[in-house]
Structure formats: structure tokens, C-alpha cells
Write an enzyme that holds these catalytic residues in place. Sequence first.
Site, PDB file in Angstrom:
ATOM      1  NE  ARG A  33      30.478  36.038  62.584  1.00 55.89           N
ATOM      2  CZ  ARG A  33      30.791  37.233  63.074  1.00 55.89           C
ATOM      3  NH1 ARG A  33      32.046  37.612  63.167  1.00 55.89           N
ATOM      4  NH2 ARG A  33      29.842  38.076  63.438  1.00 55.89           N
ATOM      5  CD  GLU A 177      31.145  48.987  66.345  1.00 52.89           C
ATOM      6  OE1 GLU A 177      32.089  48.615  67.055  1.00 52.89           O
ATOM      7  OE2 GLU A 177      30.591  48.270  65.501  1.00 52.89           O
ATOM      8  CE  LYS A 219      33.726  48.742  63.792  1.00 55.71           C
ATOM      9  NZ  LYS A 219      34.708  47.700  64.048  1.00 55.71           N
ATOM     10  CB  SER A 261      31.330  45.028  57.053  1.00 56.11           C
ATOM     11  OG  SER A 261      31.573  43.966  57.943  1.00 56.11           O
ATOM     12  N   GLY A 262      28.846  45.321  59.242  1.00 60.42           N
ATOM     13  CA  GLY A 262      27.481  45.167  59.733  1.00 60.42           C
ATOM     14  C   GLY A 262      26.635  44.074  59.114  1.00 60.42           C
ATOM     15  N   GLY A 263      27.256  43.160  58.366  1.00 55.52           N
ATOM     16  CA  GLY A 263      26.478  42.107  57.716  1.00 55.52           C
ATOM     17  C   GLY A 263      26.407  42.282  56.204  1.00 55.52           C
ATOM     18  NE  ARG A 293      29.370  40.560  60.760  1.00 59.02           N
ATOM     19  CZ  ARG A 293      28.182  41.025  61.120  1.00 59.02           C
ATOM     20  NH1 ARG A 293      27.114  40.262  60.965  1.00 59.02           N
ATOM     21  NH2 ARG A 293      28.039  42.229  61.632  1.00 59.02           N
TER      22      ARG A 293
HETATM   23  P1  13P Z   1      31.458  43.786  61.217  1.00 56.17           P
HETATM   24  O1  13P Z   1      32.287  44.508  60.206  1.00 56.17           O
HETATM   25  O2  13P Z   1      31.407  42.301  61.009  1.00 56.17           O
HETATM   26  O3  13P Z   1      30.120  44.422  61.422  1.00 56.17           O
HETATM   27  O4  13P Z   1      32.226  43.920  62.594  1.00 56.17           O
HETATM   28  C1  13P Z   1      32.717  45.139  62.939  1.00 56.17           C
HETATM   29  C2  13P Z   1      32.674  45.275  64.395  1.00 56.17           C
HETATM   30  O5  13P Z   1      33.667  45.478  65.026  1.00 56.17           O
HETATM   31  C3  13P Z   1      31.358  45.174  65.069  1.00 56.17           C
HETATM   32  O6  13P Z   1      31.494  45.606  66.393  1.00 56.17           O
END
Ligand code: 13P
Length: 343
Positions: A33, A177, A219, A261-263, A293
Site C-alpha cells: 500500500r 471473520e 466480522k 470493507s473487502g475492497g 482500506r
Molecule cells: P478491509 O476493510 O480493507 O477489507 O480490511 C478489513 C480487515 O480487517 C480484513 O481482514
Amino acid sequence: MTTTSLGDTAQALVGKGKGILAADETVPTVTKRLAALAIDSTPESRRDYREMFLTTSGIADFISGVILQDETIHQRSSRGTPLIDVLAEQGILPGIKVDNGAKLLAGAPGERITEGLDGLRDRLSTYREIGARFAKWRAVIAIGDGLPSAMCVRANASALGRYASLCQEQGLVPIVEPEVLMNGEHTIERCEEVTGYVLHAVFDALFDQNVSLEGMLLKPNMVISGDECGRQAPVDEVALATLRSLRRHVPVAVPGIVFLSGGQDHLRATMHLSAINQLDGPKPWKLSFSYGRALQDEALRAWHGKPRNLSAGQRAFYHRARCDSAAALGRYTPSMEKEGALV
Ligand code: 13P
């Protein structure tokens, strides 16, 4: 450690209008990043980057907890204060990523299993002594031709159960998660089907392994179209499908659901969360965020690795956290974006 105190911590993490900052990218991921903006990745630059978020004034109004990475939890701020104490001064709970990443799953081409159970009890005990109050373990499930396999889903659910049970034994609230990835051409309907299947398997494993649902947080991904799907489902459809899936598969005893958020870009992540919270009908858990992100990207661009941009980065982070906090209450409006530009 009693169930009540785990329950109190879990409740505090999803207090009114509060969510979690996931700042637990591994060194290779954060390096990628930073490299995208031509910023060198060193222990100091990574510390400066994380310190920007942790020292943002007033951020505890919106952020209840921060998930740290092993390197960060041991670091000191540029002023010499342990970063974990910086969080305590802000009134923010420290969390820690404890999985060792998703590795190829033998016998299941194209699928991955999250590793890190060996020695986990001792690592959790050490993190609890340092001051961590909650932990995170991420499983990834890909959608594709014939994927996911039942074997992959079961193996990951079982590991999540073992992790969660060990966390509670050691006095840490587990964030569980199971991320169904958004990569691919699949439709929102397929995402809903797989998300439901995965959540069912995960809660089955948590039940089998005596995990106290009151002392954990879930999550999950939101139910959305694959990023290469020709039809991108609109916000209201994402909200409906996500809530429907959660209602079908997440017990009411779970205090909170904090989405990844996952992208998704930051605006979509905010709009989706707000739309979910605006839906009528039963929502027996707090529905909030644990974004990586989507909370960090604007701040990273504003900061750009330059000390002189520190306050611009912090303003961007404050603004996005404020919007996501409003979304956790179903009160976000796009006009808030303009207010942010004035802060
Ligand atoms: P993102 O919100 O960028 O997907 O990251 C959350 C996270 O903790 C992924 O393990």
C-alpha cells in the site's frame, strides 16, 4: 476471566455510533500500500503511518477499538510512548491480529486455509498481558467454478471455532471473520447463497466448540456482486440481501456485527452500512464497521508519507470515521462529504 467481562468488552466495541479501525495489515501488505504511493516501507515509516491514525484528536467519538499487527503493538510513538498506551490515553481498546495468514489448502485447488493455531494459547496470553482486549482471525472463502468446496468451508469454520474458544479462555474477545471474497464474476445472488452457507458452518463450529456468543463479534462481508460481474447490485439491494442473510444465520445473542470493507471503495462502504441500518424490521445486533482500506485510503493519500501532511491525513481520517459512525446509526447522508471538505 468471566463471560460478563468479555460481554462488556464486546458491547463496548459496538457502543452507539462506534466502530473499529482495522490497522493490522501484515508487513508485506502495508508495504504494498505504501509502495503504491512511492513511500518507503521501514519500521519507522510504518510506525508513523499507524501513529497518524492513533493520535487523531477526537477520534474516540467514532472509533472504539483498533486492530493492531504484531509489529505495531510493540512499537513506541515518535515521542517514545508505547503505542498501546497512546490508545489507552484516547480511550480506545487495543486489538491484535493473531492468525498467520491464509495458505494453500492441500487437496482443494484454488482454496485457502488460515493457519496459526499452533502455539496460539501462549501468544494470546502474552498479548493479553501487554494489554490487548480483543483479537482477530480472518478466514477467506473464494467464489468460483465449483468453489467454495464444503471441505474448505468446514476447515476454516473449525479453525475459527478453535481460535475463538482459545481467545475466550485467555480473556480476549474474538472477532470471528469469515470473508467471502468479492473477487470474481459471480452475481449478488451467488454471494448471498455462499455467505449464508459459510455463516451457518461458522456458527455450527462455534457451537461445537463452546464459544460464548455474548463474548464475541462477527466480522462478515456484505452481500454484494462480484467485482467482475456485469450487473453491480445497487445500494438498496445490497442492504436487503445482507440483512436477510444475517437474519437467517446469525444468532441474536451475538452483540455486534462489524463489517469488513473487502475492497469496496470508501463511499460504497459507508453508503451500504447506512442503508443496512436504515432498513425496517428486526436488527437484533449492533451493525457497525471494522474497516481497513475504506477507513485508511483517503488518509494515506493525503499524508503521502510526508510529515508536513500529517494534519491533512488526520483530517481525512477523522472525516471518514465520522461518516462511518453516522452510517452505523443509519444517519449518513452524501452531504456529509461536503462538510468534510470544510473541516
Ligand atoms: P478491509 O476493510 O480493507 O477489507 O480490511 C478489513 C480487515 O480487517 C480484513 O481482514
